[in-house]
Design an enzyme around this catalytic site. Sequence first.
Site, PDB file in Angstrom:
ATOM      1  CG  ASP A  98      -2.351   0.223   1.119  1.00  0.00           C
ATOM      2  OD1 ASP A  98      -2.602   1.213   0.544  1.00  0.00           O
ATOM      3  OD2 ASP A  98      -3.196  -0.426   1.225  1.00  0.00           O
ATOM      4  CG  ASP A 201      -4.540   4.921   1.546  1.00  0.00           C
ATOM      5  OD1 ASP A 201      -5.548   4.322   1.751  1.00  0.00           O
ATOM      6  OD2 ASP A 201      -4.399   6.319   2.132  1.00  0.00           O
ATOM      7  CD  GLU A 258      -8.877   4.601  -1.211  1.00  0.00           C
ATOM      8  OE1 GLU A 258     -10.056   3.961  -0.508  1.00  0.00           O
ATOM      9  OE2 GLU A 258      -8.085   5.241  -0.797  1.00  0.00           O
ATOM     10  CG  HIS A 330      -8.981  -2.380   4.055  1.00  0.00           C
ATOM     11  ND1 HIS A 330      -8.719  -1.966   2.739  1.00  0.00           N
ATOM     12  CD2 HIS A 330      -8.397  -1.260   4.627  1.00  0.00           C
ATOM     13  CE1 HIS A 330      -8.296  -0.791   2.352  1.00  0.00           C
ATOM     14  NE2 HIS A 330      -8.113  -0.336   3.704  1.00  0.00           N
ATOM     15  CG  ASP A 331     -11.392   1.143   3.650  1.00  0.00           C
ATOM     16  OD1 ASP A 331     -10.687   1.073   4.526  1.00  0.00           O
ATOM     17  OD2 ASP A 331     -10.754   1.551   2.500  1.00  0.00           O
TER      18      ASP A 331
HETATM   19  C1  GLC Z   1      -8.037   4.511   2.410  1.00  0.00           C
HETATM   20  C2  GLC Z   1      -7.968   3.324   3.186  1.00  0.00           C
HETATM   21  C3  GLC Z   1      -8.476   3.457   4.514  1.00  0.00           C
HETATM   22  C4  GLC Z   1      -7.715   4.619   5.423  1.00  0.00           C
HETATM   23  C5  GLC Z   1      -7.819   5.701   4.531  1.00  0.00           C
HETATM   24  C6  GLC Z   1      -6.843   6.915   4.845  1.00  0.00           C
HETATM   25  O1  GLC Z   1      -9.253   4.930   1.941  1.00  0.00           O
HETATM   26  O2  GLC Z   1      -8.225   2.234   2.517  1.00  0.00           O
HETATM   27  O3  GLC Z   1      -8.338   2.393   5.204  1.00  0.00           O
HETATM   28  O4  GLC Z   1      -8.552   4.920   6.454  1.00  0.00           O
HETATM   29  O5  GLC Z   1      -7.525   5.666   3.212  1.00  0.00           O
HETATM   30  O6  GLC Z   1      -5.553   6.296   4.708  1.00  0.00           O
END
Ligand code: GLC
Length: 557
Positions: A98, A201, A258, A330-331
Amino acid sequence: MEKKWWHGKTAYQIYPKSFCDSNGDGIGDLRGIISKLDYLKELGVDIVWLSPIYKSPLADQGYDISDYYSIDPRFGTMEDMEELLEEANKREMFIVMDLVVNHCSDEHEWFQKACEDPDGRFGKYFYIRDWHEGEPLPTNWRSYFGGPCWEKLPGHDDKVYLHVFHKKQPDLNWENPELRAEVYKMINWWLEKGLAGFRIDAIINIKKALPLHDYPADRDDGLCAIQRMLEEATGITEFLNEMADETFRKWDAFTAGEVFDEKDEELPQFIGDRGCFSTMFDFAENLLGRSDKGWYDAQPVTAEMYKKAAFQAHKRVEGIGFLSNIIENHDEPRGVSHYLPEGQVNERSKKLLGGLNFMMKGLPFLYQGQEIGMENCHYTSIDEADDISALDQYRVALDAGLSEAEALAAVDHHSRDNARTPFQWDDSPNAGFTTGTPWLRVNPNYKRVNLAEQRDRADSVWSFYRQLIELRRNPEYAEAVVYGEMVPYLPEQKNLMAYFRKGEEKTLLVLGNWQPDPQEVVLPGPVEEVLLNNCPGLCLTDGVARLEGWQFAVLAL
Ligand code: GLC
Ligand code: CA
């Protein structure tokens, strides 16, 4: 579209803290992951994305990094990481980490130095503004985790810093070329070690609309969602292209962005042939039913909503690039608990959801436990919540006038903890995840839902995912599965999600009856072969497929 090395692969996300604990401290770790590489290979996985394992106070479970060059001791050592890379390499698997560079941790050396001297070199790595008690904050943005996104700079009563996520995640100032150079140096350091690439991310947030300013408030708290600012921000691709040139492109690295809130015109620059990412996630389905007010106001997702969103998302990128398809991460809540109606979550419907998603054009990403149909894990009390989003949303629901029980029910369904409970390996204590006390409770359904029970059972969810992956690799059909155009079939037929994958030589028809009742589907032509089927049989007569409730099939035409 140019062909890339990763196009035909299957990816898998590991949430290290909850995957496999090798030393009994209740926390999953790198040695645990190494011990499961053969398992992943057997499933058919090629690319493994690890959620963050860098040194971190774990305020946001590792998405708050205090040292990009070290492994958090809870996950292992740099030697373990090197061994993982080596072992993966031996098995022709690729490891992706990540990349969390919109922000770092407030415990990162850069931020500590910025606190010591806000006007100095490291102060410029962050967004720090003057502020005096009683004055409005520099902007009225609401952080993603709730509350204003400005916090007093430690040691300074007259300064605040920006954090669009948690206050322990100060935003890095990408306008500063020195910061960008530091980030690129770190990326290259990891690629040099043998990493295949990164999942990137929260990247859309790196470009702020300048000068920073207020937007109209959208809740009673007087704040506005960050999205208002993002809509106005332009020029992110300049940063992204520079990053890609300085790093990824030199290594032919794989990158999955993402990305939320992207603009149509940016798509070719993001994932086109010369795009700054290899691919980006399709979140269109995950966003369905959400409300600006909060989780408590979300609407259930129906088959019709899902189908429309999926078709539209893929049409939007047709001829431009490859999306990465997920049902969960995971979110998100567990896909089977989120998309399938209550009372209808069973092995057949789980396979239907998995199959419809997996067969779409793009790169399939499985999230750990998805391959055995892991489900949401219910809270009995808010005290069980670990996820900072869940805790914030609980408060939002109470503030909106919901009772404690109603607020708990709202966060129960959407909480990020649902996907973060330990992997269910077998029916031994703690589902075989740890010999110690797991950091987050194990879903009590593990006696029923676990890998050991499914691995040798030909009709299990796990065996079905294996078949899906095999089909993606089957030399006869791979071209159609990977590159075939995705064309909706009978999109108006209710609770039917059907689409063609039109390859150069083969045409596949993917059929899913998204309801408990049977349904007939007129076929577009003769069927050559049934390649996949989640039921014992499939009735095809007189040019009609008579699908049972929740039946899913892939036909070669
Ligand atoms: C992304 C991650 C998440 C995290 C956020 C801040 O959305 O997937 O888990 O809380 O970024 O880094
Ligand atoms: Ca451990």
